[in-house]
Write a protein that holds these residues in place. Structure first.
Motif, PDB file in Angstrom:
ATOM      1  N   ARG A   6     -11.755   2.482   4.269  1.00 32.33           N
ATOM      2  CA  ARG A   6     -11.075   3.289   5.070  1.00 32.33           C
ATOM      3  C   ARG A   6      -9.614   3.256   4.987  1.00 32.33           C
ATOM      4  NH1 ARG A   6     -10.877   2.696  11.742  1.00 32.33           N
ATOM      5  NH2 ARG A   6      -9.100   4.582  11.920  1.00 32.33           N
ATOM      6  N   TYR A   7      -9.004   1.945   4.892  1.00 28.19           N
ATOM      7  CA  TYR A   7      -7.590   1.812   4.994  1.00 28.19           C
ATOM      8  C   TYR A   7      -6.910   1.794   3.490  1.00 28.19           C
ATOM      9  CZ  TYR A   7      -7.638   0.788   9.861  1.00 28.19           C
ATOM     10  OH  TYR A   7      -8.007   0.945  11.295  1.00 28.19           O
ATOM     11  N   VAL A   8      -7.910   1.484   2.742  1.00 26.53           N
ATOM     12  CA  VAL A   8      -7.267   1.503   1.190  1.00 26.53           C
ATOM     13  C   VAL A   8      -7.933   2.144   0.293  1.00 26.53           C
ATOM     14  CG1 VAL A   8      -7.035  -0.515  -0.796  1.00 26.53           C
ATOM     15  CG2 VAL A   8      -6.852  -1.050   1.789  1.00 26.53           C
ATOM     16  N   PHE A  26      -0.888  -4.205   8.598  1.00 29.03           N
ATOM     17  CA  PHE A  26      -2.436  -4.080   7.919  1.00 29.03           C
ATOM     18  C   PHE A  26      -3.144  -5.158   8.459  1.00 29.03           C
ATOM     19  CE2 PHE A  26      -5.570  -4.597   4.864  1.00 29.03           C
ATOM     20  CZ  PHE A  26      -5.774  -3.368   4.376  1.00 29.03           C
ATOM     21  N   ARG A  64     -11.668  -1.542   4.278  1.00 32.81           N
ATOM     22  CA  ARG A  64     -11.000  -1.575   2.681  1.00 32.81           C
ATOM     23  C   ARG A  64     -11.354  -0.205   2.302  1.00 32.81           C
ATOM     24  NH1 ARG A  64     -13.459  -6.972   1.604  1.00 32.81           N
ATOM     25  NH2 ARG A  64     -15.070  -5.984   0.159  1.00 32.81           N
ATOM     26  N   PHE A  94       0.851  -1.091   0.159  1.00 36.45           N
ATOM     27  CA  PHE A  94       0.011  -0.065   0.072  1.00 36.45           C
ATOM     28  C   PHE A  94       1.042   1.398  -0.195  1.00 36.45           C
ATOM     29  CE2 PHE A  94      -2.571  -3.226   2.254  1.00 36.45           C
ATOM     30  CZ  PHE A  94      -3.470  -3.612   1.129  1.00 36.45           C
ATOM     31  N   PRO A 124      -7.646   6.241   1.032  1.00 34.95           N
ATOM     32  CA  PRO A 124      -6.201   6.866   0.535  1.00 34.95           C
ATOM     33  C   PRO A 124      -5.778   6.693  -0.856  1.00 34.95           C
ATOM     34  CG  PRO A 124      -6.117   5.540   2.687  1.00 34.95           C
ATOM     35  CD  PRO A 124      -7.408   5.277   2.037  1.00 34.95           C
ATOM     36  N   LEU A 125      -6.073   5.832  -1.461  1.00 36.05           N
ATOM     37  CA  LEU A 125      -5.692   5.820  -2.797  1.00 36.05           C
ATOM     38  C   LEU A 125      -6.391   6.858  -3.645  1.00 36.05           C
ATOM     39  CD1 LEU A 125      -5.737   1.860  -3.865  1.00 36.05           C
ATOM     40  CD2 LEU A 125      -3.617   3.507  -3.339  1.00 36.05           C
ATOM     41  N   HIS A 178       0.412   4.133   0.446  1.00 37.90           N
ATOM     42  CA  HIS A 178       0.436   5.330   1.693  1.00 37.90           C
ATOM     43  C   HIS A 178       0.649   4.829   3.021  1.00 37.90           C
ATOM     44  CE1 HIS A 178      -3.331   2.844   1.399  1.00 37.90           C
ATOM     45  NE2 HIS A 178      -3.638   3.028   2.517  1.00 37.90           N
TER      46      HIS A 178
END
Lengths: 369, 313
Positions: free
Chosen positions: B225-227, A101, B223, A90, B230-231, A92
């Motif tokens: 929130r964390y992926v 994670f 997914r 990832f 941010p992407l 970020h």
């Protein structure tokens, strides 16, 4: 961290008119073992991994983990982790947060998750890289982080989708060593796919050969090398010698000579298979004598193609042998060939099958395919 | 078979790079100079677009600044003065506050709707394509046409109150105190722009990262929130920044759908510029310069946020 994975009659079609991507595949991955699926591009090996992971729904068949059917179980609840061909860290998150994670999405507090992540980074020998960003890592380091991230999820089955194919030869060897080390320490159940038979040999306890969505053969790699079930398996494993001939009463007759058939093959057309590494070049006690027609260097070794045949035998046959380091042979020289009986295999049919055109008498070596 | 590859080394002897240093696997051809070359080439390629644009913007801003300082009067002698800035002082502060409020409200709404649309576009195959088509169809509609359409829809004698059968008591959405029609029009148009930018950024990679997150045990909310968020963030910040600056400097929608007073900055600048009193021109220039300064500040904030996310792309 090790479960018993079993796939039974798994089929997958993307459309009613389309060829099946997977066709009744049966596969067992015992707890703590490593099974490699070997196949060419488009053979369905990555699809099989995605079906096991729950990322694809099979149209038929079942996937069980420790005898529990996973049908209807969402991929995130299957207890499997996957490392892809690209590390897919990832962007970020820094290295530690990438490894942390799985814990974070499970609700583990950040500090505890990061502490565990550091342990897994040490396991893949990346201590000191915690604060680095994925962009600042080399390809090998990225793949180590991806491996640590997958292991930190404590999966019951670790799925590896050609994770080392983008690395150069040296880095690949390092990763093989690392995986060996991890297997000794954690005993994870591993299902990996690769198109490289050397990688399958290096990483798998057993190997399953997949082509066109069908499982062609599975077993220990030594067995697959010496007793391939078909021409396709032999070719996928890098076998170069296919001597077309005929089986009569348990003996294979070809321009190369007459050889005892070790396995049960019905009378009729048959192809004699022997790996190039097993063929010995000799001056005396030869099973056949021929002339060197081609020499190709392969690093310190060489592949020597010998044409066998003469006035007393109809047709010719070509046999490729691997020449040891430092040895040399020139084109045009007559040499003897010794073909150890335990290295010979015969499959029914002729060399035309599996889509390869070959003269029924004169076998074609790999370099001409 | 093992003889084909290099000999294995013990794990403990693996040649790892030292922490804190990047391991360069490239050969000697990858020098600093060769790395800069593509950047220099890219700079040369965009020069034909940057030079004329920069020249026009700089010339216009310089001209407006000189005019606002009394150095290029239409009549009389040039004299350095801040009078044009002082004259609309009350108006200027009110207009600036109003413009920032409208731009912020419209941008936040557009970002929320645009992000949701982008997630729907990238997450669903068939309906996603339809949404992408609808978003694409929205973008070429001129704002002035959009403003007229929103006016006809939301006015107290418009289509919506008629459909709903509301004859009296319809809130003053057009020309009312809260500039709702103006914000709605900008939010509608800009959300389509943001949706396309964000979905384009997500389309190429969100699927693979989503699969990675799934096999690591992430449920849908985790997914997102964390992926996914941010992407999407870099594209969202960039497109929202562009939208904010556009709304801040846009004139026609606020003029058509807003109240006569107070006026947002572009409407005030336009009124002063087209005033019968030629002496109001420097005041119009002062308002224009103030608008440009606010826009540049917004760009600086967005650029700073994007720099922090540089590694995320």
């Amino acid at each position: 961290m090790n479960g018993y994975l079993r796939l039974t009659g798994v089929s997958l079609r993307y459309g009613p008119q389309q060829e099946p991507a997977l066709d009744e595949v049966d596969l067992e991955v015992p707890a703590g073992s490593s099974v490699a699926i070997l196949g060419p591009s488009g053979s369905g090996k990555s699809t099989l991994l995605r079906v096991a992971a729950g990322l694809e729904e099979p149209t038929a068949g079942s996937v069980t983990l420790d005898d529990v059917d996973l049908a209807g179980t969402a991929a995130e609840n299957r207890g499997m982790a996957m490392v892809f061909q690209r590390p897919l860290l990832f962007p970020h998150l820094d290295v530690t947060d990438n490894v942390a994670f799985a814990d974070r999405v499970r609700g583990v507090p950040r500090r505890a998750a990061r502490r565990r992540a550091r342990e897994f980074l040490e396991l893949v020998q990346l201590a000191g890289f915690e604060r680095r960003t994925p962009r600042s890592l080399s390809g090998g380091q990225e793949q180590r982080v991806a491996l640590a991230r997958a292991l930190a999820a404590e999966p019951r089955v670790l799925l590896l989708d050609e994770p080392f194919s983008a690395l150069d030869a040296g880095l690949r060897e390092e990763m093989y060593e690392l995986l060996d080390e991890l297997r000794l320490r954690l005993s994870p159940t591993i299902l990996l796919v690769t198109h490289d038979h050397r990688e399958a040999d290096a990483l798998g306890d057993t190997v399953a050969v997949l082509d066109g969505g069908r499982l062609l053969q599975s077993g220990p790699m030594r067995q697959l090398y010496t007793r391939p079930a078909s021409l396709a398996v032999s070719r996928l494993l890098g076998g170069r010698n296919e001597i077309a001939g005929e089986v009569r009463g348990g003996w294979h007759h070809s321009p190369l000579g007459v050889f005892r058939v070790a396995t049960s093959v019905a009378d009729g057309p048959g192809v004699l298979l022997i790996r190039q590494e097993a063929v010995e070049l000799t001056g005396a006690d030869a099973d056949a004598v021929g002339t060197v027609v081609r020499v190709r260097r392969r690093g310190p070794r060489a592949l020597v193609t010998v044409e066998v045949g003469g006035p007393d035998r109809p047709g010719t046959a070509r046999v490729t042998a691997e020449l040891g380091p430092g040895l040399q042979l020139e084109v045009g020289r007559d040499v003897g060939l010794r073909l150890p009986a335990e290295a010979l295999a015969v499959v029914a049919g002729n060399a035309r099958q599996d889509g390869v055109e070959a003269d029924p008498v004169e076998s074609v070596d790999d370099g001409q395919r | 078979m093992a003889a084909d590859g290099p000999r294995r080394q013990p794990v403990t002897g693996l040649p790892l790079a030292a922490p804190g240093r990047r391991t360069h696997t490239a050969g000697p051809l990858h020098t600093g100079r060769s790395r800069r070359s593509p950047r220099r080439r890219a700079l040369l390629l965009i020069l034909p677009a940057v030079v004329p644009t920069g020249a026009v913007v700089l010339a216009a801003l310089t001209s407006a600044l000189l005019s606002s300082l009394g150095l290029t009067p239409l009549v009389g002698q040039p004299r350095l003065t801040l009078d044009p800035w002082r004259a609309p002082t009350d108006h200027l502060w009110t207009a600036a506050g109003l413009s920032v409020a409208i731009a912020t409200a419209a941008t936040v709404l557009a970002a929320l709707v645009g992000l949701a649309t982008a997630l729907a576009i990238t997450g669903r195959r068939r309906s996603g394509r339809l949404l992408a088509l609808l978003s694409s169809a929205t973008i070429p509609v001129p704002h002035v046409v959009g403003a007229a359409a929103v006016g006809l829809l939301l006015a107290d004698a418009g289509f919506l109150p008629r459909v709903l059968g509301v004859e009296t008591g319809w809130p003053p959405l057009v020309g009312g105190r809260w500039w709702i029609a103006v914000v709605a029009e900008y939010a509608w148009k800009e959300s389509a722009f943001i949706a396309l930018v964000v979905s384009s950024a997500l389309a190429s990679r969100v699927a693979s990262y989503r699969d990675t997150a799934i096999v690591l045990g992430a449920r849908p909310w985790a997914r997102l929130r964390y992926v996914t968020l941010p992407l999407a963030a870099p594209a969202l910040v960039a497109s929202a920044g562009i939208s904010f600056v556009y709304v801040l400097g846009s004139y026609e929608v606020a003029w058509l759908l807003g109240r006569p007073s107070p006026e947002p900055l572009p409407v005030l600048a336009f009124r002063l510029f087209t005033s019968l009193e030629l002496t109001a021109r420097p005041e119009a220039a002062a308002v224009a310069v103030a608008t440009a300064a606010l826009a540049l500040a917004a760009v600086a904030v967005a650029a700073a946020a994007l720099r922090r996310m540089e590694g995320w792309r």
